[in-house]
Design an enzyme around this catalytic site. Structure first.
Site, PDB file in Angstrom:
ATOM      1  N   LEU A  66      19.942  -6.118   5.020  1.00  0.00           N
ATOM      2  CA  LEU A  66      19.874  -6.105   3.864  1.00  0.00           C
ATOM      3  C   LEU A  66      22.259  -6.087   4.511  1.00  0.00           C
ATOM      4  O   LEU A  66      22.108  -6.566   5.570  1.00  0.00           O
ATOM      5  CB  LEU A  66      20.028  -5.046   3.149  1.00  0.00           C
ATOM      6  CG  LEU A  66      18.555  -4.616   2.483  1.00  0.00           C
ATOM      7  CD1 LEU A  66      18.599  -3.490   2.431  1.00  0.00           C
ATOM      8  CD2 LEU A  66      18.899  -6.124   1.825  1.00  0.00           C
ATOM      9  N   HIS A 119       9.786   3.116   8.701  1.00  0.00           N
ATOM     10  CA  HIS A 119       9.630   1.574   9.967  1.00  0.00           C
ATOM     11  C   HIS A 119       7.679   2.611  10.917  1.00  0.00           C
ATOM     12  O   HIS A 119       8.254   3.024  11.333  1.00  0.00           O
ATOM     13  CB  HIS A 119      10.829   1.726  11.094  1.00  0.00           C
ATOM     14  CG  HIS A 119      10.285   1.678  12.156  1.00  0.00           C
ATOM     15  ND1 HIS A 119      11.144  -0.007  11.846  1.00  0.00           N
ATOM     16  CD2 HIS A 119      10.485   1.207  13.779  1.00  0.00           C
ATOM     17  CE1 HIS A 119      11.096  -1.210  13.067  1.00  0.00           C
ATOM     18  NE2 HIS A 119      10.545   0.235  13.996  1.00  0.00           N
ATOM     19  N   THR A 155       1.106  -1.132  -0.195  1.00  0.00           N
ATOM     20  CA  THR A 155       0.365   0.238   0.079  1.00  0.00           C
ATOM     21  C   THR A 155       1.123   1.336  -0.112  1.00  0.00           C
ATOM     22  O   THR A 155       0.615   2.009  -0.931  1.00  0.00           O
ATOM     23  CB  THR A 155      -1.169   0.200   0.993  1.00  0.00           C
ATOM     24  OG1 THR A 155      -0.033   0.314   2.781  1.00  0.00           O
ATOM     25  CG2 THR A 155      -2.125  -1.496   1.335  1.00  0.00           C
ATOM     26  N   ASN A 156       2.073   1.012   0.521  1.00  0.00           N
ATOM     27  CA  ASN A 156       2.963   2.393   1.413  1.00  0.00           C
ATOM     28  C   ASN A 156       3.274   2.467  -0.796  1.00  0.00           C
ATOM     29  O   ASN A 156       3.813   3.398  -1.361  1.00  0.00           O
ATOM     30  CB  ASN A 156       4.502   2.120   1.374  1.00  0.00           C
ATOM     31  CG  ASN A 156       3.529   2.721   3.052  1.00  0.00           C
ATOM     32  OD1 ASN A 156       3.081   3.634   3.640  1.00  0.00           O
ATOM     33  ND2 ASN A 156       3.473   1.699   3.638  1.00  0.00           N
ATOM     34  N   ASN A 193      14.304   3.595   4.267  1.00  0.00           N
ATOM     35  CA  ASN A 193      12.717   2.852   4.760  1.00  0.00           C
ATOM     36  C   ASN A 193      12.273   3.626   5.471  1.00  0.00           C
ATOM     37  O   ASN A 193      12.311   4.508   6.323  1.00  0.00           O
ATOM     38  CB  ASN A 193      13.788   1.987   5.616  1.00  0.00           C
ATOM     39  CG  ASN A 193      12.904   0.711   6.642  1.00  0.00           C
ATOM     40  OD1 ASN A 193      12.336   0.450   5.838  1.00  0.00           O
ATOM     41  ND2 ASN A 193      13.148   0.437   7.843  1.00  0.00           N
TER      42      ASN A 193
HETATM   43  C1  GRF Z   1       4.727  -0.697   6.871  1.00  0.00           C
HETATM   44  O1  GRF Z   1       4.048  -0.519   7.966  1.00  0.00           O
HETATM   45  C2  GRF Z   1       5.705  -0.363   7.069  1.00  0.00           C
HETATM   46  O2  GRF Z   1       5.863   0.238   8.285  1.00  0.00           O
HETATM   47  C3  GRF Z   1       6.447  -1.851   7.528  1.00  0.00           C
HETATM   48  O3  GRF Z   1       5.835  -2.759   6.836  1.00  0.00           O
HETATM   49  C4  GRF Z   1       4.476  -2.047   6.384  1.00  0.00           C
HETATM   50  C5  GRF Z   1       4.089  -2.369   4.725  1.00  0.00           C
HETATM   51  O4  GRF Z   1       3.000  -2.249   4.481  1.00  0.00           O
HETATM   52  N1  GRF Z   1       8.174  -1.932   7.317  1.00  0.00           N
HETATM   53  P1  GRF Z   1       2.378  -2.040   2.976  1.00  0.00           P
HETATM   54  O5  GRF Z   1       2.641  -3.378   1.915  1.00  0.00           O
HETATM   55  O6  GRF Z   1       3.429  -0.398   2.201  1.00  0.00           O
HETATM   56  O7  GRF Z   1       1.334  -2.057   3.094  1.00  0.00           O
END
Ligand code: GRF
Length: 187
Positions: free
Chosen positions: A87, A103, A13-14, A101
Site C-alpha cells: 500500500l 504476518h 481462512t483468517n 496486518n
Molecule cells: C497468512 O498466513 C498470513 O499470515 C499471510 O497470508 C496468509 C493468509 O492465509 N499474510 P489465509 O488466506 O487467511 O488462509
C-alpha cells in the site's frame, strides 16, 4: 457497532475465522462491511456466503486511488488478512492506527519486502530458528514495521518443513487475530 473492512488475496481462512468469531461473540460489537480482494480468490466466496459485500480491485493503474475510494469513510478498522499488495505511504498515513496486518513470523525477524508465504517459512528453516509464530501489528509505510499488537509462538521441530510451519503458523493466527481485533476495537 464498529465497521470493519477486510483486504485479502487468497483462500481467506483468517477471514473465515474473523467472521466466525464475530458470529460467536469472541469479537464484540463489530460488523464486516466490505471485503476487498486484489485478485479472484476463494476468500471472496467465503464473504459472499455470509452476505458480506465484496469488491475486486486488481493491481495496476490507479490501484491505490481505487482502493482509497472503495473504503467507506466510516471504517473503524482495516484488516489485512493475507493481502499481498503493497500500500502507498499516503494510504498508510491516512489509516495509521486504524489498519492492522497479520504476518506469518515473529517480527521484527523475517519481515520486509519479499517476506511472505513460503519465503518466510523457508527463511526460518534456513536460519535454524528455535521458534516461529505469527504477529499482528499496526500497518505503517515501513513494510512489517508497525507497532506489534499480539504475537503467538511455537517451537520449531527438527523435521519441520515450510509446509508444516505454514500449518502451525495458521493455527496460531486463528488464535491471535480475533483477539487482536477485539483488543484494538474494544479496548
Ligand atoms: C497468512 O498466513 C498470513 O499470515 C499471510 O497470508 C496468509 C493468509 O492465509 N499474510 P489465509 O488466506 O487467511 O488462509
Amino acid at each position: 457497532m464498529k465497521n470493519l473492512v477486510i483486504l485479502i488475496s487468497g483462500s481467506g481462512t483468517n477471514l473465515q475465522r474473523i467472521i466466525d468469531c464475530i458470529d460467536n461473540g469472541e469479537i464484540r460489537n463489530v460488523k464486516v462491511n466490505l471485503v476487498i480482494a486484489d485478485r479472484e480468490c476463494f476468500g471472496l466466496e467465503r464473504a459472499e456466503k455470509h452476505n458480506i459485500q465484496t469488491q475486486i480491485i486488481k493491481r495496476g493503474k490507479d490501484f491505490s486511488e481505487k482502493l482509497e475510494n472503495a473504503i467507506p469513510e466510516n471504517t473503524d478498522l482495516i484488516v489485512l488478512a493475507g493481502f499481498l499488495s503493497i500500500l502507498k505511504p499516503e494510504f498508510c498515513k491516512k489509516w495509521e492506527g486504524k489498519m492492522i496486518n497479520i504476518h506469518p513470523a515473529l517480527l521484527p525477524k523475517f519481515g520486509g519486502k519479499g517476506m511472505w508465504g513460503h519465503h518466510v517459512h523457508n527463511a526460518v528453516i534456513e536460519a535454524e530458528e528455535k521458534e516461529s509464530g505469527a504477529t499482528v501489528h499496526f500497518v505503517t509505510s515501513g513494510i512489517d514495521e508497525g507497532e506489534i499488537i499480539l504475537q503467538g509462538k511455537f517451537d520449531v521441530e527438527e523435521n519441520d518443513t515450510a509446509e508444516t510451519l505454514a500449518q502451525k503458523v495458521h493455527q496460531i493466527e486463528y488464535d491471535i487475530f480475533p483477539k487482536a481485533i477485539d483488543l484494538v476495537l474494544n479496548k
